[in-house]
Design a protein around this motif. Sequence first.
Motif, mmCIF file in Angstrom:
data_model
loop_
_atom_site.group_PDB
_atom_site.id
_atom_site.type_symbol
_atom_site.label_atom_id
_atom_site.label_comp_id
_atom_site.label_asym_id
_atom_site.label_seq_id
_atom_site.Cartn_x
_atom_site.Cartn_y
_atom_site.Cartn_z
ATOM 1 N N UNK A 61 -1.954 -4.147 -7.244
ATOM 2 C CA UNK A 61 -2.764 -3.336 -6.338
ATOM 3 C C UNK A 61 -3.252 -4.201 -5.181
ATOM 4 N N UNK A 62 -2.968 -3.827 -3.940
ATOM 5 C CA UNK A 62 -3.467 -4.598 -2.806
ATOM 6 C C UNK A 62 -4.978 -4.426 -2.635
ATOM 7 N N UNK A 63 -5.616 -5.301 -1.885
ATOM 8 C CA UNK A 63 -7.030 -5.107 -1.562
ATOM 9 C C UNK A 63 -7.247 -3.760 -0.864
ATOM 10 N N UNK A 64 -8.407 -3.182 -1.074
ATOM 11 C CA UNK A 64 -8.694 -1.860 -0.516
ATOM 12 C C UNK A 64 -8.617 -1.880 1.006
ATOM 13 N N UNK A 65 -9.002 -2.988 1.621
ATOM 14 C CA UNK A 65 -8.918 -3.084 3.071
ATOM 15 C C UNK A 65 -7.510 -2.902 3.598
ATOM 16 N N UNK A 66 -6.516 -3.256 2.794
ATOM 17 C CA UNK A 66 -5.124 -3.060 3.221
ATOM 18 C C UNK A 66 -4.778 -1.582 3.278
ATOM 19 N N UNK A 88 -6.896 0.825 3.888
ATOM 20 C CA UNK A 88 -7.600 1.340 5.063
ATOM 21 C C UNK A 88 -6.863 0.930 6.336
ATOM 22 N N UNK A 89 -6.468 -0.326 6.417
ATOM 23 C CA UNK A 89 -5.736 -0.827 7.589
ATOM 24 C C UNK A 89 -4.461 -0.031 7.834
ATOM 25 N N UNK A 124 0.824 -1.206 0.000
ATOM 26 C CA UNK A 124 0.000 0.000 0.000
ATOM 27 C C UNK A 124 0.859 1.258 0.000
ATOM 28 N N UNK A 125 2.155 1.085 0.086
ATOM 29 C CA UNK A 125 3.137 2.177 0.127
ATOM 30 C C UNK A 125 2.909 3.097 1.322
#
Length: 301
Positions: free
Chosen positions: A248-253, A255-256, A224-225
């Motif tokens: 691209x990582x999952x969007x939850x990553x 947010x986390x 997620x950089x």
Amino acid sequence: MNGNNKYTLSNPGSNERTRRIFEYICDNFGTNIIAAQQESIWAGSPEYEMDHILKVTGKLPAMRGLDFKANDFDGVVMRSIEWTKRGGLVTICWHTGVAISDYPESKEDDPDFERLFTEGTAENTTLMSSWDRAARALQDLRRANVTVLWRPFHEFDGQWFWWGKGGSENFKRLWKLMYDKFKNEYKLDNLIWVLGYADFVKDGWYPGDEYCDIIGSDTYDNSTHKAGWELLKKLTGKPMAFHECGNVPPVGDFVRDGAVWAWFMTWHTQYLMANNNDTLSGVYNDPRVITLDKLPAGLVN
């Protein structure tokens, strides 16, 4: 759009459409993330990446990335206008040498910066002629009512492109010179200036709040950089973009990690194709991701 966000454009003369787009990006920054995709024009069709994303996800990115490299000014202008007519956002970068050229020259050139900045030298004349051509293309887009998220001299602190080889002070001088020329000489009121660091985000390279609108960093480590996010936050309070990435990582990553960028932009061809299809579909169909169909009607055209 609430019209009350804390961010302002560096150019107070920016046109109404550009102000509206910037406001929209700022309103969503930190909460929702805009999906962006860099195009290629050599992989069978300029729609190669877009067709793949649509097939895999059922969606299209909200933002299209283009490149003036290889003297493709007319093609970039045409595709930018077409994408804007579809309701999409446009970001343009530029791989070039000091003279108008292509990707290899952007890395091979190693100019004398003092001569580059000295009016009347061959180096300065060549550079200004190159910038004039790009500015005229951006004027064409202004006349077509296209706002451009303009990302010149990207990855400057990596120092592998010629514009970073002179060090931080020469880079800042170069950036300000283009900014002033495009704003004051060419009256380009349709630009949102995106300052794109490499993943290092080195100290001492920031030209100042009055010379850019959005800052960013990139990495191809499939994260997620978050590290880039934290470094950029120390420089300024401007909105921040993940302006190039691979997987691209999952969007939850995002947010986390507390790194919900204004946008992510996957790079072209093999970088996009390396993404797992299920993960990519999950990203594009996440309610926190802004795809082409989610942009408000009338935002860009």
